[in-house]
Design an enzyme around this catalytic site. Structure first.
Site, PDB file in Angstrom:
ATOM      1  N   GLU A 148      38.872  44.066  40.138  1.00 36.91           N
ATOM      2  CA  GLU A 148      40.189  43.913  40.751  1.00 36.91           C
ATOM      3  C   GLU A 148      41.205  44.778  40.012  1.00 36.91           C
ATOM      4  O   GLU A 148      40.852  45.471  39.065  1.00 36.91           O
ATOM      5  CB  GLU A 148      40.621  42.442  40.751  1.00 36.91           C
ATOM      6  CG  GLU A 148      40.693  41.809  39.372  1.00 36.91           C
ATOM      7  CD  GLU A 148      41.154  40.357  39.422  1.00 36.91           C
ATOM      8  OE1 GLU A 148      42.065  40.055  40.217  1.00 36.91           O
ATOM      9  OE2 GLU A 148      40.592  39.536  38.666  1.00 36.91           O
ATOM     10  N   ASP A 186      42.436  27.123  23.924  1.00 36.63           N
ATOM     11  CA  ASP A 186      41.434  26.166  23.449  1.00 36.63           C
ATOM     12  C   ASP A 186      41.511  24.888  24.287  1.00 36.63           C
ATOM     13  O   ASP A 186      42.360  24.033  24.048  1.00 36.63           O
ATOM     14  CB  ASP A 186      41.695  25.868  21.973  1.00 36.63           C
ATOM     15  CG  ASP A 186      40.614  25.012  21.346  1.00 36.63           C
ATOM     16  OD1 ASP A 186      39.472  25.035  21.851  1.00 36.63           O
ATOM     17  OD2 ASP A 186      40.915  24.302  20.364  1.00 36.63           O
ATOM     18  N   ASP A 245      34.078  41.183  37.260  1.00 38.94           N
ATOM     19  CA  ASP A 245      35.371  41.024  37.924  1.00 38.94           C
ATOM     20  C   ASP A 245      35.947  42.390  38.274  1.00 38.94           C
ATOM     21  O   ASP A 245      36.383  43.141  37.398  1.00 38.94           O
ATOM     22  CB  ASP A 245      36.301  40.258  36.970  1.00 38.94           C
ATOM     23  CG  ASP A 245      37.635  39.890  37.604  1.00 38.94           C
ATOM     24  OD1 ASP A 245      37.953  40.436  38.665  1.00 38.94           O
ATOM     25  OD2 ASP A 245      38.348  39.061  37.019  1.00 38.94           O
TER      26      ASP A 245
END
Length: 232
Positions: free
Chosen positions: A132, A46, A130
């Site tokens: 990878e 957060d 993403d």
């Protein structure tokens, strides 16, 4: 021999003092990069409003937040990240998704988009996929290419009017897809931690002749949080 006038000394002193007053947290963009950005993941937790205020004051103008974790789970922190970044004055905010190659590509992509829609944070911003960690993918390149194709197709059909890009590097893309060029029409965000805000280092792979965003520095502590540095 002529000597500099007092006016020249004054101008020089003013330039030096002005340069010294510039923020030291972010280098001035040059050599092809004109905008400075950041990205962060679920691991930052957060992140406070004051942190985003500080990041904006430090010169960051765009941000990319993780919306989907590698296990397919939705990162609920990204919603507050979006609103706090915008409130701080960071103009452009995108999201990235880390697909879970062991699960159905369509359902997980649709679920993440729906969560973002429900929160009201999609509106022309980009979704980055993403790609990878070869160890998390199939040993079959063709299966991986089909998975990526299905995942992107689900994003595009679920997010009308939005754009999709790919985050990857040659060292990750090539073993996962066997150097596939099937996605070269999508924008590319690539990592190269050389600390340089220039894409002159980019070497073609996967059919991409150029990149759109560079992640040029890895995890770095700043403003009470940790970020990666990006530029375009």
């Amino acid at each position: 021999v002529s000597r500099p006038s007092m006016k020249a000394f004054f101008v020089l002193a003013l330039l030096v003092s002005t340069a010294a007053a510039l923020p030291l947290t972010v280098e001035q963009a040059s050599n092809g990069c004109s905008s400075l950005g950041l990205d962060l993941s679920v691991f930052q937790g957060d992140v406070s409003q004051s942190a985003y205020n500080c990041l904006h004051e430090s010169g960051f103008s765009f941000a990319i937040f993780q919306a989907q974790e590698s296990n397919g789970a939705f990162n609920s922190y990204c919603i507050d990240d979006f609103h706090r970044a915008k409130a701080a004055g960071i103009q452009y905010v995108d999201f990235y998704l880390f697909p879970d190659a062991s699960k159905d590509p369509t359902s997980q992509a649709q679920s993440t988009v729906q969560n973002l829609k429900n929160a009201g944070v999609l509106g022309g911003n980009m979704l980055w996929v993403d790609i990878e960690a070869p160890n998390l993918w199939s040993s079959s390149c063709s299966a991986n290419v089909n998975f990526i194709r299905a995942f992107i197709s689900a994003l595009e059909s679920s997010y009308s009017g939005g754009k999709v890009g790919i985050y990857t590097s040659a060292s990750q893309w090539n073993p996962i897809t066997c150097s596939s060029t099937a996605f070269a029409g999508y924008q590319l965000w690539y990592p190269h931690y050389d600390g340089s805000q220039s894409m002159s280092d980019f070497a073609s792979f996967g059919g991409w002749g150029h990149a759109n965003i560079k992640q040029y520095r890895g995890t770095t502590s700043i403003c009470g949080t940790s970020i990666d540095y990006d530029c375009y």
